[in-house]
Design an enzyme around this catalytic site. Structure first.
Site, PDB file in Angstrom:
ATOM      1  N   ARG A 141      -7.545   5.530  -5.671  1.00 39.23           N
ATOM      2  CA  ARG A 141      -7.314   6.961  -6.218  1.00 39.23           C
ATOM      3  C   ARG A 141      -7.330   7.022  -7.513  1.00 39.23           C
ATOM      4  O   ARG A 141      -7.686   8.399  -7.398  1.00 39.23           O
ATOM      5  CB  ARG A 141      -5.148   7.221  -5.233  1.00 39.23           C
ATOM      6  N   THR A 165      -0.887   5.727   2.947  1.00 38.45           N
ATOM      7  CA  THR A 165      -1.878   5.191   2.770  1.00 38.45           C
ATOM      8  C   THR A 165      -1.459   4.208   4.198  1.00 38.45           C
ATOM      9  O   THR A 165      -0.931   3.548   3.947  1.00 38.45           O
ATOM     10  CB  THR A 165      -1.922   3.899   2.101  1.00 38.45           C
ATOM     11  N   ILE A 215       1.304  -0.836   0.184  1.00 38.92           N
ATOM     12  CA  ILE A 215      -0.363  -0.417  -0.125  1.00 38.92           C
ATOM     13  C   ILE A 215       1.208   0.797  -0.245  1.00 38.92           C
ATOM     14  O   ILE A 215       2.255   0.998   0.497  1.00 38.92           O
ATOM     15  CB  ILE A 215      -0.555  -0.244   1.347  1.00 38.92           C
ATOM     16  N   ASP A 216       0.264   2.656  -0.683  1.00 37.04           N
ATOM     17  CA  ASP A 216       1.428   3.618  -0.688  1.00 37.04           C
ATOM     18  C   ASP A 216       1.193   4.453   0.366  1.00 37.04           C
ATOM     19  O   ASP A 216       1.296   3.683   1.786  1.00 37.04           O
ATOM     20  CB  ASP A 216       0.436   4.582  -1.202  1.00 37.04           C
ATOM     21  N   LYS A 217       3.141   4.593   0.601  1.00 40.20           N
ATOM     22  CA  LYS A 217       3.682   5.227   1.765  1.00 40.20           C
ATOM     23  C   LYS A 217       2.354   5.893   2.446  1.00 40.20           C
ATOM     24  O   LYS A 217       2.819   5.659   3.874  1.00 40.20           O
ATOM     25  CB  LYS A 217       4.629   6.582   1.384  1.00 40.20           C
TER      26      LYS A 217
END
Length: 344
Positions: free
Chosen positions: A263, A147, A143-145
């Protein structure tokens, strides 16, 4: 360096390629993934009837004796770091983490340390039996930084292989909570006119497109309808804030798992996430729509308001069904509290 020796015989009707034949017949207790076996062939670690074979495409006959020499797992070049972790579940095969916003999952240029992998190397220590021949955690999804939320990480080759197969088959349950601009309501004719957007029973928004890297900005993903990788996101409204609903809490779930999928999909249909610096854009909110506290909280939210709230999968070794939930983090909860305040 210490090593172990694995011997077995090729069973009847073997596949035409060596790599596929040994992947089929290697004892399950060896806990060797297909990727690891392919690397062992390439590195000269596989013998067929006493002769080293390095061609993965070579043919192998029924009854052939296979000997695999497996070196013990090497230490990772990534350094362990004593970083606190919110461990939701852990056993000998895997670990489930509730990742905070702001933490990168894996070291990369620009983020060489302070990552989840650094923290796991310290936390797990000698419990890591090795993934791909290296003592490292097996990252099967990210998962993104910025998130927050749930991630499962393998601690062994067999767990890594089993989890990766479930993600590839899209059988892993993943639900996210997000705060987006506007309210993605099925009664909105604008939404129904957007290519790739449709509604399913229960006012569930379904977004179906292709995704690929943006042609000019390699840090972004772009929506396509030809080429790229197939991507499907579903979303439903949980709560609307303001008059009319200028911000909404939505629950999103993935049929596929592409980079930045939620997103970019929510932005595509005109409901970008609050705080998203890449796909969102700050919107001027009317004093008549939200309280001053609510508007200030939206304007000041410093990350994409996205949280991986639910993660469900079958244990790759025991087969037990596992399902985990992580509560909304404090920053998103404070934002929602501010959004609920009445206009005065």
């Amino acid at each position: 360096m210490a090593s172990r020796r694995i011997e077995f015989v090729i069973a009847g009707n073997p596949p035409k390629r060596l790599d596929k034949a040994i992947a089929r017949d290697v004892p399950e207790a060896a806990t060797l993934s297909r990727t690891r076996l392919a690397r062992l062939i390439e590195d000269g670690g596989v013998q067929i009837d006493g002769a080293v074979v390095t061609d993965a495409k070579a043919k192998v006959a029924e009854g052939a004796l296979v000997v695999i020499q497996v070196e013990e797992a090497e230490e990772s070049h990534i350094g362990p770091e004593d970083i606190p972790l919110d461990v939701v579940f852990e056993d000998a095969d895997l670990i489930v983490i509730n990742k905070p916003a702001g933490m990168v999952v894996h070291p990369a240029p620009g983020s060489p340390s302070g990552t989840l992998v650094n923290a796991l190397l310290h936390h797990c220590g000698d419990d890591l039996s090795g993934v791909g021949g290296v003592k490292r955690p097996g990252i099967v999804h990210r998962i993104d930084k910025e998130t927050s939320g749930l991630l499962v990480v393998a601690k062994s080759d067999v767990a890594h292989q089993g989890l990766a197969a479930q993600f590839e088959r899209h059988t892993v349950e993943r639900y996210y909570r997000a705060l987006c601009y506007g309210t993605p309501d099925g009664n909105d004719p604008r939404l129904r006119g957007i290519r790739g957007a449709s509604f399913e029973p229960g006012h569930i928004l379904k977004i179906t497109t292709q995704l690929a890297r943006h042609k000019t900005d390699r840090q972004r993903q772009a929506v396509l309808f030809e080429g790229g990788r197939h991507a499907i996101t579903r979303a439903r409204i949980v709560e609307a804030f303001g008059t009319p609903g200028v911000v909404a809490l939505v629950e999103c779930w993935l049929e596929t798992g592409r980079t930045h999928q939620i997103r970019v999909h929510m932005a595509h249909v005109g409901h970008g996430l609050v705080g998203d610096p890449t796909y969102g854009s700050k919107r001027k909110l009317s004093p008549k729509s939200l309280s001053a506290e609510g508007r200030a909280a939206v304007d000041g939210f410093a990350r994409q308001a996205l949280h991986a709230a639910v993660l469900g999968f079958d244990h790759p070794v025991t087969g037990a069904a596992l399902r985990f939930e992580a509560p909304i983090p404090q920053d998103m909860q404070r934002l929602m509290d501010a959004l609920r305040r009445p206009i005065t």
